[in-house]
Scaffold this motif. Structure first.
Motif, short mmCIF file in Angstrom:
data_model
loop_
_atom_site.label_atom_id
_atom_site.label_comp_id
_atom_site.label_asym_id
_atom_site.label_seq_id
_atom_site.Cartn_x
_atom_site.Cartn_y
_atom_site.Cartn_z
N GLY C 371 1.19 -6.21 7.89
CA GLY C 371 2.60 -6.06 8.27
C GLY C 371 3.52 -5.88 7.07
N ARG C 372 4.73 -5.39 7.37
CA ARG C 372 5.73 -5.20 6.32
C ARG C 372 6.20 -6.55 5.80
NH1 ARG C 372 8.31 -0.31 6.58
NH2 ARG C 372 10.19 -1.20 5.68
N ASN C 373 6.57 -6.56 4.52
CA ASN C 373 7.15 -7.76 3.89
C ASN C 373 6.27 -9.00 4.02
OD1 ASN C 373 9.50 -6.29 3.28
ND2 ASN C 373 10.28 -6.69 5.35
N THR C 374 5.00 -8.82 4.19
CA THR C 374 4.14 -10.00 4.26
C THR C 374 3.90 -10.51 2.85
OG1 THR C 374 2.30 -8.46 4.33
CG2 THR C 374 2.99 -9.41 6.41
N ARG C 375 3.73 -11.81 2.75
CA ARG C 375 3.61 -12.43 1.45
C ARG C 375 2.43 -13.38 1.42
NH1 ARG C 375 8.84 -11.31 -1.04
NH2 ARG C 375 9.04 -9.58 0.39
N SER C 376 1.76 -13.45 0.29
CA SER C 376 0.70 -14.45 0.19
C SER C 376 0.65 -15.03 -1.21
CB SER C 376 -0.66 -13.85 0.57
OG SER C 376 -1.01 -12.80 -0.29
N THR C 377 0.20 -16.26 -1.26
CA THR C 377 0.05 -16.98 -2.53
C THR C 377 -1.34 -17.58 -2.58
OG1 THR C 377 2.39 -17.56 -2.48
CG2 THR C 377 1.01 -18.80 -3.99
N ILE C 378 -2.00 -17.42 -3.70
CA ILE C 378 -3.33 -18.01 -3.87
C ILE C 378 -3.32 -18.83 -5.15
CG2 ILE C 378 -5.78 -17.54 -4.26
CD1 ILE C 378 -5.35 -14.84 -2.81
N VAL C 396 -7.65 -9.55 -1.92
CA VAL C 396 -6.27 -9.29 -1.53
C VAL C 396 -6.23 -7.82 -1.14
CG1 VAL C 396 -3.87 -9.16 -2.25
CG2 VAL C 396 -5.32 -11.02 -3.08
N ARG C 397 -5.90 -7.55 0.12
CA ARG C 397 -5.87 -6.16 0.57
C ARG C 397 -4.51 -5.82 1.16
NH1 ARG C 397 -10.34 -5.00 4.60
NH2 ARG C 397 -11.61 -4.54 2.77
N PHE C 398 -3.90 -4.76 0.61
CA PHE C 398 -2.65 -4.23 1.20
C PHE C 398 -3.02 -2.96 1.93
CE2 PHE C 398 -0.44 -6.02 -2.77
CZ PHE C 398 -0.15 -7.21 -2.14
N SER C 399 -2.87 -2.95 3.23
CA SER C 399 -3.13 -1.71 3.96
C SER C 399 -1.91 -0.81 3.78
CB SER C 399 -3.38 -2.01 5.43
OG SER C 399 -2.15 -2.25 6.04
N PRO C 400 -2.03 0.49 4.08
CA PRO C 400 -0.90 1.41 3.90
C PRO C 400 0.34 0.97 4.68
CG PRO C 400 -2.92 2.66 4.20
CD PRO C 400 -3.27 1.22 4.43
N SER C 401 0.15 0.17 5.75
CA SER C 401 1.30 -0.25 6.56
C SER C 401 2.04 -1.44 5.96
CB SER C 401 0.82 -0.62 7.97
OG SER C 401 -0.20 -1.59 7.89
N ALA C 402 1.48 -2.04 4.90
CA ALA C 402 2.05 -3.29 4.37
C ALA C 402 3.14 -3.01 3.35
CB ALA C 402 0.95 -4.16 3.78
N ALA C 403 4.21 -2.34 3.77
CA ALA C 403 5.29 -2.03 2.83
C ALA C 403 5.92 -3.30 2.28
CB ALA C 403 6.34 -1.18 3.53
N ASN C 404 6.24 -3.28 1.01
CA ASN C 404 6.89 -4.41 0.33
C ASN C 404 6.10 -5.72 0.40
OD1 ASN C 404 9.26 -3.03 -0.51
ND2 ASN C 404 9.92 -3.04 1.63
N GLU C 429 -7.33 -4.68 -3.45
CA GLU C 429 -7.31 -3.33 -2.92
C GLU C 429 -5.90 -3.04 -2.43
OE1 GLU C 429 -11.85 -3.86 -1.14
OE2 GLU C 429 -10.24 -3.21 0.19
N SER C 430 -5.25 -2.08 -3.05
CA SER C 430 -3.89 -1.79 -2.65
C SER C 430 -3.77 -0.36 -2.18
CB SER C 430 -2.92 -2.04 -3.79
OG SER C 430 -1.62 -1.70 -3.35
N GLY C 431 -3.22 -0.20 -1.00
CA GLY C 431 -3.02 1.14 -0.44
C GLY C 431 -1.58 1.37 -0.07
N ASN C 432 -0.66 0.58 -0.62
CA ASN C 432 0.76 0.82 -0.35
C ASN C 432 1.53 0.74 -1.66
OD1 ASN C 432 3.64 -0.02 0.17
ND2 ASN C 432 2.95 0.54 2.22
N ALA C 433 2.30 1.79 -1.93
CA ALA C 433 2.95 1.90 -3.23
C ALA C 433 4.02 0.85 -3.44
CB ALA C 433 3.54 3.29 -3.41
N SER C 434 4.66 0.38 -2.35
CA SER C 434 5.75 -0.58 -2.54
C SER C 434 5.24 -2.02 -2.54
CB SER C 434 6.81 -0.39 -1.44
OG SER C 434 6.21 -0.64 -0.18
N ALA C 435 3.96 -2.19 -2.31
CA ALA C 435 3.39 -3.55 -2.33
C ALA C 435 3.07 -3.93 -3.77
CB ALA C 435 2.14 -3.59 -1.48
N MET C 436 3.10 -5.22 -4.04
CA MET C 436 2.82 -5.65 -5.40
C MET C 436 1.88 -6.82 -5.44
SD MET C 436 6.13 -4.95 -7.73
CE MET C 436 6.31 -6.54 -8.37
#
Lengths: 424, 248, 501
Positions: C371-378, C396-404, C429-436
């Motif tokens: 989801g968008r704007n989802t956040r996680s801490t490890i 840690v995987r960001f799917s293309p839909s996980a904006a920000n 694995e990151s597939g969304n440019a706005s995810a960090m």
């Protein structure tokens, strides 16, 4: 391995047959080929497994490697990729279609000879060092190189000798549907040299570079690997003895796909390695970079800093493994991998790994994946710089921070040109 | 209080102390001065029992006890305190927690109950204030991210909290600006008492302007080459160490 | 240098303090696994047909699965036909009327586990008066805590049921839930961890015997901490419990889990599945203190803890937080994960894993951002001592839909001695440019300098090590409920005994 596909089985059969044929034509590398055939006979892995999690391995089992007939020669595109210094020794890797260029005007202490032409002086070096320490389970494509190698190049730098001219390594293109090549560089104790490797892959290639740094030797190694339309697998395997120093600067652009494996082994104390580089991918390019630094001796230091940029629909994979053996106390090992994603269709996979069996060590790694710093973009824009220009500047800066210290070969200019072209 | 006789000690097989003699009566402050590499830090570490320092000969008695027979923590329980030259960082362990554990372990060794949290905090705050340390400082990790001056003041805070019999200060004055030196010296002077002794190890005479020593000893080549009163320190300041080490 | 080391060596050799065996009559199935066994378990629990069928599907799928071998752990092949898949204490069936009638061994077990007396009565199956006022409890776990105890394969009883019912909270064994709330179970069982998920989860789906079930209705903040104690007691049995927690819109629950097992020479298998479901604005906090028997100092015996734990943040603004302190088990293989589906959902993983002697741990988490704007801490802290192997493995995987989307990972290892291993395998694995994503890892040791400083101040080596290790773990302990934090600190101290070699 019991469930190998028919294609892979056929590839192995053809490779084994071609390998035996090469024994007749080029007897020089027979021993290596025999060892390669034994490994190939055990089968080749398929599917996704840990070391090949993000890249399919089977496209690298290209039937073209086992083909005997030569393809029409295509003249290599001699792009002026770097600024070549005047003072240099040109080294060309031989393959089934090209003999090693005869070495001319070599400085004292430098020996260059093809594996097939090795004499009593140089043959013992091949016997001692060729394929030394390469783990066939980790570098799964090395057996193909071994079995199908027609000829390779041996370069030896004598003890306590400093070679001033640049050693420049290039590969000839064409003449074959695919080629296996191999360099063995042996730096005797106390020697020093600079190696520039510009790999312009005009055909599918399986390339192995083996480097042995003797005690207190130093090698400055720069590698530029432009984008290519062909499957390229290359292994850089470097063994570093006590007090030696290895400086590596590597810059690679994605292919379809490219797979780089780099394996460093510290085998003597107080040695150091500094590795830096950038990976860039655009279009549908794919680049899979596998690093492994193995600390087998105490008091060694390794520092790695790699930046990646993935644009369009490309995919970058980075695996940075630091393995510290039980006796490698007082190791200082650091790794940093930063990546920028330029589009939502691009992908970055990174895995900085630590495997540590000694307690008195300093180890740290960090990895990031993200986009350009919004604050920095805004800052530039607020000074009147256009969004595109600001983006371009920041990308140049991102690559610029991992260039060689003096950038004597103008690699920065080349990378910036490529980036500008990609960004349109 | 402390008596060192014919002390020989080596580090990694290399002899550093070669027959050192030193006696510090109760209530006195003794300064041991010497050039770099004379064995000053070896002396303090041997007295505190740091692993890696091997005593090859001689004896040390501390209030009648054979000090060399005691474990590191037992020496602390007996009342010996070392202010470190380079205080070690312990990330995540708060200063407060560390100090309380130290005080309680010493009280336990004396058969006393643990200090109440209230008393402890009151004492700690008062001493922190005296040393010009923000009380927030007590909550931070032991020496974690402290400046050089803060680390040294933290050593003095521990000294005053633990209230030992003998304080050994290992180059506590090094790396301090003039204000911090004043604060640290005030702390040491506050510690002075008829039943307290101080062994002040230093390279420079500077701190002796603030903490007046009863005796000054010159340590070189692993031995005490000369002893005198406070004026010896001034002479060293004026003439350097050469005239003593060359003469010996 | 070596003196401190030798001191430390002398210190240890404390024995596993929860290693008692309870000698009670049990109702145990002979070892072996077949469709008949699966049917037996299902029949024993009087399950509806759909569940029997679900179990059988899982069993048939399991037969086709190879044993996973990717983890950094080594152990001899498990003979799944040498394990008994069902063991229940008989005393439950008999239904004692008062504490006097309860098998005293069972009571002693609870006493050793530190469960308050009146709760012991409930746990032992004493029928009436399930809701004594808390004030009269002989002991207290530091606040109101409702306890469900799983003894071998069976849930023994659940406390504070009535009080929870007032708030609308359901807290019971999963067997009861199958009978009393079949719709809820049918809807959510296997929805987060499908029976095809992985080798052990599939096995669990076929043979799970009991576990806890929690349902928090819309808008309800669960009035007390919920807690489960797991204990493997009988010999040659596996424990396969299944926990399912559902937090409806806007609800909140904090759930604690503690585990112990007797000392036995042979390895015992524990393959649990935990599923958490958080709907819109709901929060689930799940804390574990895992102290299964780790085996002896030569690596003999101990629990194989192969557990699948996963939460699904289905709704927007939902939050799932895993906190674990892992000191037990011969082998730990677990990756409590969060699938972040709803917008603004938050996933957290705080872990301390300590291994000593010949223990092996391969543990970490997966944060799957959809989801968008989802956040996680490890935040992971690994401590290795003795001859142990301790690995962090995370994804840690960001799917293309996980904006920000954002992730921050901090992964630290502490080594005590040079015979152990500390490893870090973080997959990003990151597939969304706005995810960090930001990942940092360090490795350090308990230094001789730190030990010397503590000892010079009068603190002995044992206390010093425990202080240093506790300091190292502070960021995680902060996340534990109070009474668990204390327990966790003590556990580390005990587990570290003899840590330096």
């Amino acid at each position: 391995m019991t469930t190998m596909s028919a294609d892979t089985q056929t590839f192995i059969e053809h490779a084994l047959a071609r390998s035996e044929q090469l024994d007749q034509e080029q007897p020089g590398c027979r021993k290596l080929r025999e060892a390669g055939r034994t490994l190939l006979g055990g089968g080749l892995p398929e599917g996704r497994f840990e070391q090949w999690k993000y890249t399919r391995i089977t496209p690298f089992y290209d039937p073209a490697f086992a083909a005997a007939e030569a393809a029409p020669a295509s003249a290599g595109d001699k792009k002026n990729l770097v600024q070549w210094p005047q003072q240099r020794v040109d080294l060309q890797l031989p393959d089934a279609a090209h003999n090693a260029a005869p070495a001319q005007n070599l400085p004292d202490g430098l020996t260059v000879v093809s594996f097939n032409e090795a004499d009593e002086q140089t043959r013992p070096l091949l016997d001692q060092y060729l394929n030394l320490g390469i783990d066939p389970d980790r570098h799964t494509l090395n057996p193909i190189n071994m079995a199908l190698l027609a000829d390779g190049l041996l370069v030896h730098v004598a003890a306590d000798t400093r070679i001033d001219p640049l050693l420049s390594l290039t590969s000839l293109a064409g003449g074959l549907p695919a080629s296996c090549q191999r360099l063995l560089l042996v730096m005797a104790p106390g020697s020093r040299a600079t190696l520039l490797e510009v790999a312009d892959h005009q055909l599918p290639r399986n390339l192995v570079v083996e480097i042995h740094l003797g005690r207190n030797a130093r090698l400055d190694h720069t590698r530029l690997q432009p984008a290519s339309e062909h499957n390229v697998w290359q292994l850089l395997h470097c063994r570093i003895d006590a007090g030696a120093q290895y400086h590596f600067n590597g810059y690679a652009m994605a292919g379809t796909p490219h797979r780089n494996e780099i394996h460093l082994q510290f085998i003597g104390e107080q040695a150091e390695a500094y590795l830096r580089g950038a990976f860039m991918a655009n279009g549908r390019g794919r680049l899979d970079h596998q690093m492994c630094i193995e600390h087998q001796a105490a008091h060694c230091r390794s520092e790695q800093q790699f930046h990646g940029i993935a644009l369009d629909k490309s995919e970058l994979t980075f695996n940075g493994r630091i393995h510290i053996h039980q006796h490698a106390q007082q190791t200082d090992a650091r790794l940093s991998n930063k990546n920028l994603l330029g589009s939502d269709s691009a992908k970055v996979n990174t895995k900085p790994e630590l495997e540590i069996y000694a307690d008195d060590v300093k180890c740290a790694h960090g990895a990031t994946v993200g986009q350009l710093d919004a604050e920095a973009l805004f800052y530039l824009q607020s000074r009147g710089i256009s969004t595109e220009e600001a983006r371009r500047m920041l990308l140049h800066g991102f690559v610029g921070s991992v260039l060689p210290d003096d950038d004597a070969f103008g690699i920065g200019d080349h990378l910036n040109q490529v980036l500008d072209q990609w960004l349109g | 209080m402390l008596e060192v006789k014919n002390l020989h000690a080596s580090v990694a097989g290399k002899p550093i102390l070669n027959g050192l003699n030193l006696a510090i009566p109760a209530g006195e402050v003794h300064a041991v001065m010497g050039p770099n590499g004379s064995g000053k830090s070896t002396l303090t570490n041997v007295l505190a029992g740091k692993p890696g320092y091997e005593v090859t000969d001689g004896e040390v008695t501390f209030n009648g006890q054979n000090l060399l027979d005691l474990e590191v923590e037992d020496r602390a329980h007996a009342g010996l305190f070392l202010a470190f030259q380079y205080p070690t960082e312990i990330p995540g362990v708060s200063n407060m927690e560390f100090l309380k554990a130290a005080i309680d372990s010493q009280r336990k060794a004396q058969g006393e109950p643990a200090i109440s949290a209230m008393d402890f905090m009151q004492q700690a705050r008062a001493i922190a204030k005296r040393l010009d340390l923000n009380p927030e400082f007590l909550k931070r990790g032991v020496n974690e991210g402290f400046s050089g001056g803060e680390k040294k003041r933290n050593e003095i805070l521990q000294l005053l909290m633990l209230n030992p019999k003998l304080a050994i200060l290992d180059e506590t004055d090094s790396g301090l600006d003039i204000d911090a030196l004043q604060v640290v010296s005030d702390g040491v002077n506050a510690f002075r008492a008829p039943d307290h002794s101080v062994l002040l190890v230093t390279h420079y005479q500077r701190i002796l302007n603030y903490v007046k020593p009863d005796r000054v000893h010159v340590l070189a080549r692993g031995q005490i080459l000369r002893s005198g009163d406070a004026s010896l320190a001034q002479e060293l300041e004026a003439r350097g160490y050469g005239w003593i080490t060359d003469a010996a | 240098m070596t003196e401190a080391r030798e001191d430390l060596e002398k210190l240890v050799k404390r024995e596993y303090s929860a290693g008692f065996v309870t000698d009670i009559e049990t109702d145990t199935l002979p070892p072996g696994l077949s469709e008949d066994v699966v049917r037996f378990i299902s029949a024993k629990k009087g399950e509806p047909e759909w569940l029997t069928e679900w179990r059988l599907k899982a069993y048939r799928h399991w037969l086709t699965q190879p044993h996973p071998n990717w983890a950094h752990v080594h152990f001899p092949q498990i003979d799944y036909n040498a394990i008994s898949y069902y063991s229940a204490p008989k005393s439950q069936a008999d239904g004692p009327k008062s504490l006097d009638e309860v098998d005293p061994e069972l009571l002693r077990t609870y006493e050793k586990l530190g469960i308050p007396l009146h709760e012991q009565a409930l746990l032992a199956g004493v029928k009436p008066d399930p809701d004594l006022p808390v004030e009269t409890a002989a002991g207290n776990l530091g606040g109101q805590v409702a306890v469900d105890a799983v003894f071998d394969s069976v849930s023994i009883g659940t406390t504070f049921k009535a009080k929870l019912a007032e708030a609308g909270v359901i807290f019971c064994s999963i067997s009861e839930a199958v009978k009393d709330y079949p719709e809820l179970v049918k809807k959510y069982l296997g929805s987060v961890v499908p029976f095809t998920d992985n080798f052990y989860a599939t096995l669990n789906s076929a043979v799970f015997s009991d576990g806890s079930f929690v349902y928090i209705p819309k808008g309800v903040r669960c009035p007390m901490e919920l807690s489960t104690y797991f204990r493997i007691n009988a010999q040659n049995t596996g424990q396969f419990e299944r926990t399912l927690i559902i937090a409806e819109e806007g609800s909140y629950v904090s759930y604690l889990e503690g585990c112990t097992a007797p000392m036995r020479d042979e390895n015992q298998l524990h393959a649990a599945v935990v599923e958490l479901v958080a709907l819109k604005d709901a929060q689930i906090k799940y804390s574990t203190v895992q102290n299964w028997y780790p085996g002896d100092e030569n690596g003999k015996g101990g629990i194989f803890n192969f557990v699948t734990k996963r939460g699904a943040c289905i709704g927007a603004n939902s939050k799932i937080s895993w906190t674990q302190v892992e000191t037990g088990s011969a082998i730990t293989w677990k990756y409590p994960s969060v699938v972040l589906r709803g917008e603004n959902a938050v996933g957290e993983f705080y872990s301390v894993a300590l291994t000593n002697n010949y223990q092996q741990a391969d543990t970490g988490t997966k944060m799957i951002h959809l989801g968008r704007n989802t956040r996680s801490t490890i935040v992971s802290k690994g401590i290795s001592a003795g001859h142990s192997e301790n690995a962090y493995r995370g994804l840690v995987r960001f799917s293309p839909s996980a904006a920000n989307a954002r992730n921050y990972t901090q992964c630290d290892s502490l080594l005590i001695g040079d015979r152990c291993g500390a490893h870090t395998f973080p997959y990003i694995e990151s597939g969304n440019a706005s995810a960090m994503v930001e990942h940092e890892a360090t490795t350090s040791k308990v230094s001789d300098e730190q030990l010397f400083l503590c000892q010079q101040r009068g603190i002995d080596a044992e206390k010093a090590i425990s202080m240093i290790v506790n300091g190292f773990c502070k960021d995680v302990f902060r996340e534990l409920p109070m009474e668990f934090a204390v327990e966790a600190g003590k556990l580390l101290e005990v587990s570290l005994e003899g840590a330096v070699g």
